[in-house]
Scaffold this active site. Structure first.
Site: not given
Length: 421
Positions: A59, A61, A63, A93, A177, A230, A276, A303
């Protein structure tokens, strides 16, 4: 060839834990034993250090595409290697989201140039619309390792069930999520004393565990493989434990930040502690740790969510949630789980190597003759101060300035040294 000498070799998959040498030839481990010699091999002295499978983070990111001012696949991979990771899975995402074969192919092409294994999920729904399921078959053929709308909760239970049924058809996994937006105020802050001190209504734990309960039961009904991302609420651990006992094919992860610090970090670290799901209470941490101990929580994942200083340097209601996490992950586990006696080093590494490999269904996360030469060598007893000198583009971490245990000495991927301290 490389010969790693005199290390404490720990392999969670086989439960091997002993002083041993490891001989690497090319991308494979060819021998594990005592007093190994090879005149033409590069010697790596691991005396006093732990030799383990390369860490796996399912997990992260990175970008790319569309948000490379925060991070890109190259800098994210550098951060991963520095943290001891040899395999990571990127979330979808991005901008555009990884909803089409074209975007996935672009992302994986960029990832193939890195010196660690960088994989990617695709989105469950087209552009995160929550309704239109993506072409699972085509995306899997193009290299997706699973599906997730991470960052956006899946509010339509009917569509969740359809997605699970489709995942069963293609024998793939959904990573969810869990957060009910109808029950939340300001995201990134636990709805409690700290949020109220900041003058806002935050996100209560029920917004998470109510969704976990819904989807755990849908997973039980559909027999889908579902991974809960998470977890932060103690009640979520109870729900996952209950659903597993009923036979649901579910797994769960927790981040190092969520078992290390509480919502109080907002008061000292400001928006760098805005995450989050949000940091919760001591009582939640206690249940997360019990979940790690009894196997309810299978995986530790970072995350990793880098943001620029300018983005984080805003008032609490406007700053984005998330922190850079790859370079502190192992140290947080050693400091907050192993040192207090909550987990053994073996159990910690299981959550960061063999278990995530099993969730993904990849040939990684173990040490064995003829197995992949993906390893991390680290000193578990040395203490270091976390500075803002990260390999990541970002330095948004509430742990800057903390004294943490554990220093990575080498990260080896496909038999090559990809990081050396």
């Amino acid at each position: 060839m490389k010969l790693i000498k005199n290390g404490r070799v720990i392999d969670p998959k086989s439960q091997f834990d002993a002083l041993a040498d490891i001989l690497i030839d090319g991308q494979k481990i060819v021998a594990i034993g005592h007093d190994l010699t090879r005149e033409d091999a590069e010697i790596i002295d691991a005396t006093g250090k732990i030799v383990a499978p390369g860490l796996i983070d399912i997990h992260v990111h990175f970008r790319e595409p569309g948000q490379t001012h925060k991070e890109d696949i190259h800098t994210g991979s550098l951060a991963a290697a520095r943290g001891g990771f040899t395999t990571v899975v990127m979330m979808a995402n991005t901008n555009p989201t990884v909803s089409t074969v074209e975007t996935l192919t672009e992302v994986l092409s960029s990832a193939s140039r890195e010196n660690i294994h960088v994989k990617s999920v695709a989105t469950i729904t087209d552009k995160f619309d929550g309704q239109t399921l993506t072409d699972f078959e085509a995306l899997l053929k193009a290299g997706a390792v699973g599906f997730s709308d991470d960052g956006i909760p899946f509010t339509d239970a009917g569509q969740v069930r359809k997605a699970m049924q489709k995942a069963v058809d293609f024998d793939t996994i959904l990573a969810l999520h869990e957060e009910d937006p109808q029950l939340t105020g300001v995201l990134g802050i636990n709805d409690g004393a700290v949020a109220h001190q900041c003058g806002v209504t935050g996100a209560p734990t029920v917004s998470e565990y109510s969704m976990v309960a819904r989807d755990a039961m849908l997973a039980l009904d559909t027999k889908a493989r579902v991974h809960f991302q998470h977890l932060s609420a103690g009640e979520s651990v109870d729900v996952v434990r209950f659903a597993k006992a009923m036979g649901a094919r579910i797994t769960a992860e927790v981040t190092p930040q969520h078992f290390s610090i509480t919502e109080d970090a907002i008061l000292t670290h400001g928006t760098n502690a805005k995450l989050n799901p949000p940091l919760r209470r001591t009582s939640d941490i206690e249940k997360l740790i019990i979940g790690l101990q009894d196997g309810t929580i299978d995986v530790i994942a970072t995350d990793h969510a880098p943001h620029t200083h300018a983005e984080k340097d805003q008032e609490i209601t406007k700053a984005p949630s998330g922190m850079t996490g790859l370079e502190t992950s192992l140290s947080l586990g050693l400091t907050h789980l192993v040192a207090p006696g909550h987990l053994s080093v073996m159990a910690l590494l299981e959550k960061m190597t063999s278990n995530p490999a099993q969730v993904l269904g990849v040939d990684a996360g173990y040490l064995a003759e003829n197995g992949p030469a993906d390893l991390v060598i680290f000193d578990a007893d040395v203490t270091r101060e976390v500075t803002d000198d990260f390999a990541s583009k970002a330095s948004n971490s509430p742990f800057v300035g903390d004294q943490l245990q554990g220093v990575i000495a080498y990260t080896i991927c496909d038999g090559d040294i990809v990081y050396q301290s």
